[in-house]
Design an enzyme around this catalytic site. Structure first.
Site, PDB file in Angstrom:
ATOM      1  N   GLY A 205       0.832  -1.175  -0.099  1.00 21.88           N
ATOM      2  CA  GLY A 205      -0.030  -0.132   0.165  1.00 21.88           C
ATOM      3  C   GLY A 205       0.776   1.405  -0.049  1.00 21.88           C
ATOM      4  N   TYR A 206       0.155   2.148  -0.217  1.00 18.80           N
ATOM      5  CA  TYR A 206       0.950   3.814  -0.163  1.00 18.80           C
ATOM      6  C   TYR A 206       0.661   4.466   0.763  1.00 18.80           C
ATOM      7  CZ  TYR A 206       2.785   1.754  -4.525  1.00 18.80           C
ATOM      8  OH  TYR A 206       3.719   1.304  -5.533  1.00 18.80           O
TER       9      TYR A 206
END
Length: 156
Positions: free
Chosen positions: A28-29
């Site tokens: 994820g970011y």
């Protein structure tokens, strides 16, 4: 601390029998801004935090810094990430004097298969296997940070 790579679509799954390593990856970011992405990743039994800068004009070269972190830390940081999670299996496929990293995506990006090759410089010559398709280097749609926000299933 530079990454020099080219990206290609993949036309068949023939690469699977040629692969030497495969790992499931969930990422994820914390920040998906193309100027500076901050990625959290669990790859196999290891955790990582990675910061990438904006690519050059051709899209082949950009700043990259990565540090291994505990999986427990990565799991906690994934809870803080922006919406959208990348779930894929990465296959490492030796070909010629390089290794292709081929990502088979799942979930909202199911059906997408992308190969990357890291190079020593932008003019580094490399061989292309028969399962390698159209080059998509520099096309932002094929960056994982973009796929989190605009999944492959929504492209039409």
């Amino acid at each position: 601390m530079k990454e020099i790579e080219r990206k290609f679509l993949v036309t068949s799954t023939d690469f699977i029998s040629e692969s030497t390593i495969s790992n499931r990856i969930v990422q994820g970011y914390l920040n998906s801004n193309p100027e500076r992405t901050v990625r959290i990743r669990i790859k196999g039994n290891k955790g990582f935090i990675t910061i990438k800068g904006k690519g050059n004009e051709s899209g082949t070269t950009r700043f990259e810094w990565e540090k291994e972190i505990l999986v427990a830390e990565a799991e906690q940081l994934l809870l803080l990430c922006e919406k959208g999670v990348i779930d894929k299996t990465r296959y490492e496929v030796p070909f010629g004097r390089h290794i292709y990293e081929v990502d088979v995506f799942y979930g909202e990006n199911d059906g997408l298969i992308v190969a990357e090759i890291e190079l020593k410089n932008e003019n580094d010559a490399f061989q292309k296997p028969n399962w390698l398709g159209k080059e998509v280097t520099g096309d932002n749609r094929y960056y994982n940070a973009y796929l989190c926000n605009m999944p492959y299933k929504d492209w039409n």
